[in-house]
Scaffold this motif. Structure first.
Motif, mmCIF file in Angstrom:
data_model
loop_
_atom_site.group_PDB
_atom_site.id
_atom_site.type_symbol
_atom_site.label_atom_id
_atom_site.label_comp_id
_atom_site.label_asym_id
_atom_site.label_seq_id
_atom_site.Cartn_x
_atom_site.Cartn_y
_atom_site.Cartn_z
ATOM 1 N N VAL A 123 89.475 88.695 -55.710
ATOM 2 C CA VAL A 123 90.193 88.591 -56.980
ATOM 3 C C VAL A 123 91.611 89.147 -56.849
ATOM 4 N N PHE A 124 91.717 90.367 -56.320
ATOM 5 C CA PHE A 124 93.040 90.975 -56.150
ATOM 6 C C PHE A 124 93.886 90.171 -55.164
ATOM 7 N N GLY A 125 93.239 89.686 -54.108
ATOM 8 C CA GLY A 125 93.961 88.933 -53.093
ATOM 9 C C GLY A 125 94.519 87.620 -53.611
ATOM 10 N N LEU A 126 93.698 86.870 -54.348
ATOM 11 C CA LEU A 126 94.151 85.585 -54.878
ATOM 12 C C LEU A 126 95.293 85.758 -55.873
ATOM 13 N N LEU A 127 95.166 86.760 -56.748
ATOM 14 C CA LEU A 127 96.235 87.018 -57.711
ATOM 15 C C LEU A 127 97.524 87.416 -56.996
ATOM 16 N N GLY A 128 97.380 88.257 -55.962
ATOM 17 C CA GLY A 128 98.551 88.696 -55.209
ATOM 18 C C GLY A 128 99.236 87.545 -54.493
ATOM 19 N N VAL A 129 98.447 86.698 -53.817
ATOM 20 C CA VAL A 129 99.012 85.555 -53.095
ATOM 21 C C VAL A 129 99.710 84.605 -54.071
ATOM 22 N N PHE A 130 99.082 84.377 -55.229
ATOM 23 C CA PHE A 130 99.694 83.492 -56.215
ATOM 24 C C PHE A 130 101.053 84.022 -56.673
ATOM 25 N N LEU A 131 101.111 85.300 -57.044
ATOM 26 C CA LEU A 131 102.362 85.864 -57.546
ATOM 27 C C LEU A 131 103.430 85.908 -56.457
ATOM 28 N N LEU A 132 103.016 86.190 -55.215
ATOM 29 C CA LEU A 132 103.973 86.226 -54.121
ATOM 30 C C LEU A 132 104.593 84.851 -53.895
ATOM 31 N N LEU A 142 109.184 81.738 -60.560
ATOM 32 C CA LEU A 142 109.261 82.781 -61.589
ATOM 33 C C LEU A 142 110.596 83.515 -61.584
ATOM 34 N N LYS A 143 111.149 83.716 -60.391
ATOM 35 C CA LYS A 143 112.424 84.432 -60.285
ATOM 36 C C LYS A 143 113.516 83.703 -61.062
ATOM 37 N N TYR A 144 113.479 82.379 -61.040
ATOM 38 C CA TYR A 144 114.530 81.589 -61.663
ATOM 39 C C TYR A 144 114.322 81.412 -63.162
ATOM 40 N N ARG A 145 113.216 81.924 -63.679
ATOM 41 C CA ARG A 145 112.887 81.759 -65.102
ATOM 42 C C ARG A 145 112.855 83.101 -65.840
ATOM 43 N N GLY A 146 113.380 84.137 -65.204
ATOM 44 C CA GLY A 146 113.419 85.446 -65.848
ATOM 45 C C GLY A 146 112.129 86.226 -65.758
ATOM 46 N N LEU A 147 111.194 85.776 -64.908
ATOM 47 C CA LEU A 147 109.889 86.432 -64.792
ATOM 48 C C LEU A 147 109.666 87.076 -63.422
ATOM 49 N N GLY A 148 110.663 86.972 -62.551
ATOM 50 C CA GLY A 148 110.495 87.477 -61.195
ATOM 51 C C GLY A 148 110.321 88.984 -61.129
ATOM 52 N N GLU A 149 111.112 89.712 -61.907
ATOM 53 C CA GLU A 149 111.024 91.173 -61.876
ATOM 54 C C GLU A 149 109.625 91.645 -62.293
ATOM 55 N N LEU A 150 109.102 91.018 -63.335
ATOM 56 C CA LEU A 150 107.769 91.400 -63.817
ATOM 57 C C LEU A 150 106.694 91.060 -62.792
ATOM 58 N N SER A 151 106.807 89.907 -62.141
ATOM 59 C CA SER A 151 105.791 89.514 -61.158
ATOM 60 C C SER A 151 105.781 90.448 -59.958
ATOM 61 N N ALA A 153 106.773 93.657 -59.973
ATOM 62 C CA ALA A 153 106.240 94.940 -60.433
ATOM 63 C C ALA A 153 104.721 94.891 -60.572
ATOM 64 N N LEU A 154 104.190 93.781 -61.063
ATOM 65 C CA LEU A 154 102.734 93.638 -61.181
ATOM 66 C C LEU A 154 102.070 93.601 -59.812
ATOM 67 N N THR A 155 102.709 92.929 -58.865
ATOM 68 C CA THR A 155 102.125 92.819 -57.521
ATOM 69 C C THR A 155 102.084 94.169 -56.830
ATOM 70 N N TRP A 156 103.216 94.882 -56.824
ATOM 71 C CA TRP A 156 103.265 96.173 -56.128
ATOM 72 C C TRP A 156 102.773 97.324 -57.006
ATOM 73 N N GLY A 157 102.365 97.028 -58.214
ATOM 74 C CA GLY A 157 101.756 98.023 -59.085
ATOM 75 C C GLY A 157 100.257 97.842 -59.133
ATOM 76 N N PRO A 158 99.722 97.284 -60.216
ATOM 77 C CA PRO A 158 98.265 97.164 -60.370
ATOM 78 C C PRO A 158 97.551 96.388 -59.270
ATOM 79 N N LEU A 159 98.134 95.281 -58.803
ATOM 80 C CA LEU A 159 97.419 94.454 -57.833
ATOM 81 C C LEU A 159 97.259 95.141 -56.475
#
Length: 248
Positions: A123-132, A142-151, A153-159
């Motif tokens: 579960v953690f791996g699939l979510l991480g690979v997707f966001l990366l 996501l970076k080009y749509r204003g969501l890159g910073e959040l993605s 932070a989520l990857t290197w935080g909770p995931l």
């Protein structure tokens, strides 16, 4: 192509971020008494897998930024480090294939850990690979749509904190893991936000929108607030007993 080109492509100087986050997840499992025996090996495998995935997102980020016209000879990225695509040392297909190969290698270690320790790793791996991948990969970008910073932070935080904890604890997970992942979340947010803030004028020329561009007027306070929040939460976790005082 020399060693400097490869080190620049994988951004070797950024890899300690993943090592630091691994210490949070693995260290918390040790603090709770869940880290022993063969789990040392599983933890090391998790660290190597995460490093491979970290390298992959750096490589693919260069590939897609180059394809979208974000990285050029006059961009900050090409000024502060060697950029094999901008300088023509490597072809786009070579960089793309390297990035995808690193994802496959990292994911393979994740599959092994899933078999050894259970579905939570998957579960953690699939979510991480997707966001990366989705950070700059189509169709998400996501970076080009204003969501890159959040993605990021989520990857290197909770995931990542959660994934390392699961690997080190034998497949178990406790809710408090997500609380202790908040300081890394805000520190990573500050790092990627400041990076994109520096590049905002060049990104605007390429027609992309990052969070740093949209909120540039409040950039200083967002950066400073993220750092202060990280250390305030860490202090609160120590006061409440969820973390030992040494985490300060």
């Amino acid at each position: 192509m020399n060693r400097g080109d490869i080190l620049g492509l994988i951004r070797a100087w950024s890899l300690p971020m993943t090592l630091a986050v691994s210490l949070v997840g693995i260290g918390y499992a040790r603090y709770l008494g869940l880290y022993y025996g063969v789990r040392v090996i599983y933890s090391l495998i998790a660290v190597v897998g995460a490093l491979l995935l970290h390298m992959s997102v750096n490589v693919l980020n260069d590939y897609y930024d180059f394809r979208h016209g974000v990285d050029r000879l006059d961009s900050p990225t090409a000024i502060y480090r060697r950029h094999p695509l901008v300088t023509g040392v490597m072809s786009p297909s070579q960089v793309r294939d390297l990035g995808l190969s690193l994802i496959i290698a990292g994911a393979s270690l994740g599959i092994y850990l899933t078999v050894a320790e259970g579905y939570l790793i998957l579960v953690f791996g699939l979510l991480g690979v997707f966001l990366l991948y989705a950070y700059t990969g189509p169709p998400f970008t996501l970076k080009y749509r204003g969501l890159g910073e959040l993605s990021v932070a989520l990857t290197w935080g909770p995931l990542l904190v959660g994934g390392f904890f699961v690997a080190a604890s034998g497949g178990s997970l406790v809710p408090s893991v997500f609380l202790i992942s908040l300081p890394p979340f805000f520190i990573m947010l500050a790092i990627i936000y400041s990076n994109n803030y520096r590049d905002r004028e060049y990104d605007a020329r390429a027609g992309i929108r990052t969070l740093a561009m949209v909120t540039a007027r409040y950039g200083y306070w967002i950066y400073l607030g993220s750092l202060i929040t990280a250390y305030a939460i860490n202090t609160a976790l120590v006061i409440t007993g969820l973390l030992p005082y040494t985490s300060l």
